[in-house]
Design an enzyme around this catalytic site. Structure first.
Site, PDB file in Angstrom:
ATOM      1  N   ASP A 146     -11.028  -8.382   7.760  1.00 57.79           N
ATOM      2  CA  ASP A 146     -12.436  -8.232   7.350  1.00 57.79           C
ATOM      3  C   ASP A 146     -13.126  -9.596   7.345  1.00 57.79           C
ATOM      4  OD1 ASP A 146     -12.165  -5.521   7.028  1.00 57.79           O
ATOM      5  OD2 ASP A 146     -13.214  -5.474   5.116  1.00 57.79           O
ATOM      6  N   LYS A 184       3.355 -15.352   2.509  1.00 56.43           N
ATOM      7  CA  LYS A 184       3.266 -16.109   1.259  1.00 56.43           C
ATOM      8  C   LYS A 184       4.713 -16.447   0.860  1.00 56.43           C
ATOM      9  CE  LYS A 184       0.844 -17.778  -2.177  1.00 56.43           C
ATOM     10  NZ  LYS A 184       0.048 -19.003  -1.992  1.00 56.43           N
ATOM     11  N   TYR A 213       0.821  -1.208   0.000  1.00 61.15           N
ATOM     12  CA  TYR A 213       0.000   0.000   0.000  1.00 61.15           C
ATOM     13  C   TYR A 213       0.860   1.265   0.000  1.00 61.15           C
ATOM     14  CZ  TYR A 213      -4.022  -2.986   1.184  1.00 61.15           C
ATOM     15  OH  TYR A 213      -5.008  -3.946   1.184  1.00 61.15           O
ATOM     16  N   ASP A 227      -5.352  -6.598   6.027  1.00 61.98           N
ATOM     17  CA  ASP A 227      -6.548  -5.891   5.585  1.00 61.98           C
ATOM     18  C   ASP A 227      -7.630  -6.910   5.212  1.00 61.98           C
ATOM     19  OD1 ASP A 227      -8.247  -3.970   4.637  1.00 61.98           O
ATOM     20  OD2 ASP A 227      -7.048  -3.377   2.923  1.00 61.98           O
ATOM     21  N   ASP A 280      -3.120 -18.142   1.987  1.00 60.05           N
ATOM     22  CA  ASP A 280      -4.283 -18.830   1.398  1.00 60.05           C
ATOM     23  C   ASP A 280      -4.843 -19.855   2.379  1.00 60.05           C
ATOM     24  OD1 ASP A 280      -1.775 -19.878   0.929  1.00 60.05           O
ATOM     25  OD2 ASP A 280      -2.218 -20.709  -1.039  1.00 60.05           O
TER      26      ASP A 280
END
Ligand code: NAD
Length: 357
Positions: free
Chosen positions: A251, A191, A142, A247, A223
């Site tokens: 959620d 990852k 980001y 992020d 994942d």
């Protein structure tokens, strides 16, 4: 003790839910003999309307001079057509940056009284879950290099994920220290099977884990983590992860608890000062109708007492009062589900919590 709290009410339901949290804090102060001094500052769309910018300098100065910041939410259709850097939401990145808030703590805990509101099956929920996502907030993709260039298939856009050892250690330490105060388990999500930045993340986390022999450490690919959160959420205590993975996963985790109106968050840096806010937005569709659930903001205020002021007993007391009101069957509209009956308004629900306190 006297504590100075900057209030950023913002837009939509922001003013209603922040005022609810202030009322609960005032009750807590009188019960425990503290003094909270509240100073409101403009932010978001209401700041644009009043002074033309979403984050006025006085707001930044006021927050920097405060002991902590309580934020409602910003944004709404009225300001949606403004260009990206003039929108209310731009103020959020600006205030986080100005306050040096590199950690985002997002607890996701199943309140027993809201078990039926979770989308998970009873057999999956088991005896419940109580996890804390520690998300890195000021680095990664980001904030990395980005742009457009000519690529193999013509014009392309790119964003870059980059993490330094310093940034990884900094957020890793928050995770281990948090776990020490909880059930002493840290799961680092990355990852590393694909990304170089994740391999450095994993190597750095392993080195840090050596410093915390009392904490049970594990790694998980993102994942798999997305899958495990809905398959068996109770396996997690503290999850630490990068900005983008955090992020997305936070959620996902929030939904497991049943309502977005219940979940608090804390953004922290290297000082005691933090910024505390519900994870939801300004809900313009219900603003001014009394249908807002103030619990996420009230629980954010409890997080402020625990994390910034060291007032754990007071925070426990607020959290227990929210649980008790729910256990007694009181609900705001968002929590009603298929239940019949009349939901409480934001003010009525707040008053019930204050009464229990
Ligand atoms: P939202 O979270 O505001 O609302 C999503 C849905 O959840 C709506 O139906 C809303 O009524 C409901 N809801 C949210 N909070 C609730 C509460 N406390 N009680 C009862 N119901 C609640 O998300 P959105 O609709 O995508 O965004 C609305 C505005 O908020 C946009 O301008 C967006 O940019 C902004 N936003 C701000 C923040 C922030 O300030 N941190 C975060 C997310 C979105």
């Amino acid at each position: 003790m006297e504590y100075n709290i900057a209030l950023l009410r913002g837009d939509g339901i922001g003013p209603e839910i922040v005022d609810s949290a202030v009322a609960v804090l005032e009750k807590t102060a009188s019960k425990f003999g503290h003094s909270f001094r509240f100073t409101p500052y403009l932010i978001g769309g209401s700041a644009i309307d009043a002074v033309g910018v979403p984050l006025p300098p006085e707001t930044v100065e006021g927050c920097l001079a405060s002991d902590s910041v309580l934020l409602g939410a910003v944004g709404g259709p009225k300001w949606d057509s403004l260009p990206g850097d003039k929108r209310p939401e731009k103020a959020l990145l600006g205030i986080r940056e100005a306050l040096g808030l590199y950690t985002n703590l997002r607890p996701a805990k199943l309140c027993p009284a809201l078990r039926a509101a979770s989308p998970l099956k009873d057999s999956v929920i088991g005896s419940g879950f109580d996890l804390m996502i520690v998300r890195e907030l000021t680095g990664g993709i980001y904030f990395g290099e980005r742009g457009f260039r000519k690529g193999k298939y013509g014009q392309e856009a790119f964003d870059t994920e980059a993490y330094s050892v310093t940034e990884i250690e900094r957020i890793g330490r928050v995770a281990f220290e948090t776990a020490m105060k909880r059930r002493r388990r840290v799961c680092s999500v990355d990852k590393a099977n694909v990304l170089e930045s994740s391999r450095l993340w994993r190597k750095t986390m392993h080195a840090l884990a050596e410093e915390y022999p009392g904490v049970q450490y594990s790694d998980m690919f993102v994942d798999n983590a997305a899958m495990q959160l809905i398959r068996a959420p109770s396996q997690f205590d503290v999850i630490v992860t990068s900005n983008m993975f955090g992020d997305i996963l936070s959620d996902e985790a929030s939904q497991l608890t049943g309502s977005i109106g219940m979940l608090p968050s804390a953004s922290l840096g290297s000082t005691k000062r933090g910024m505390y806010e519900p994870i939801h937005g300004s809900a313009p569709d219900i603003a001014g109708t009394g249908r807002a659930n103030p619990a996420a903001t009230i629980l954010s205020a409890a997080m402020m007492l625990r994390w910034s002021f060291g007032l754990s007993g007071e925070a426990d007391c607020i959290e227990a009062a929210v649980d008790k009101v729910l256990e007694a069957g009181f609900r705001t509209a968002d929590l009603m589900g298929a239940d019949s009956g009349t939901p409480l308004t934001c003010n009525e629900f707040t008053n019930m919590i204050i009464e229990v306190l």
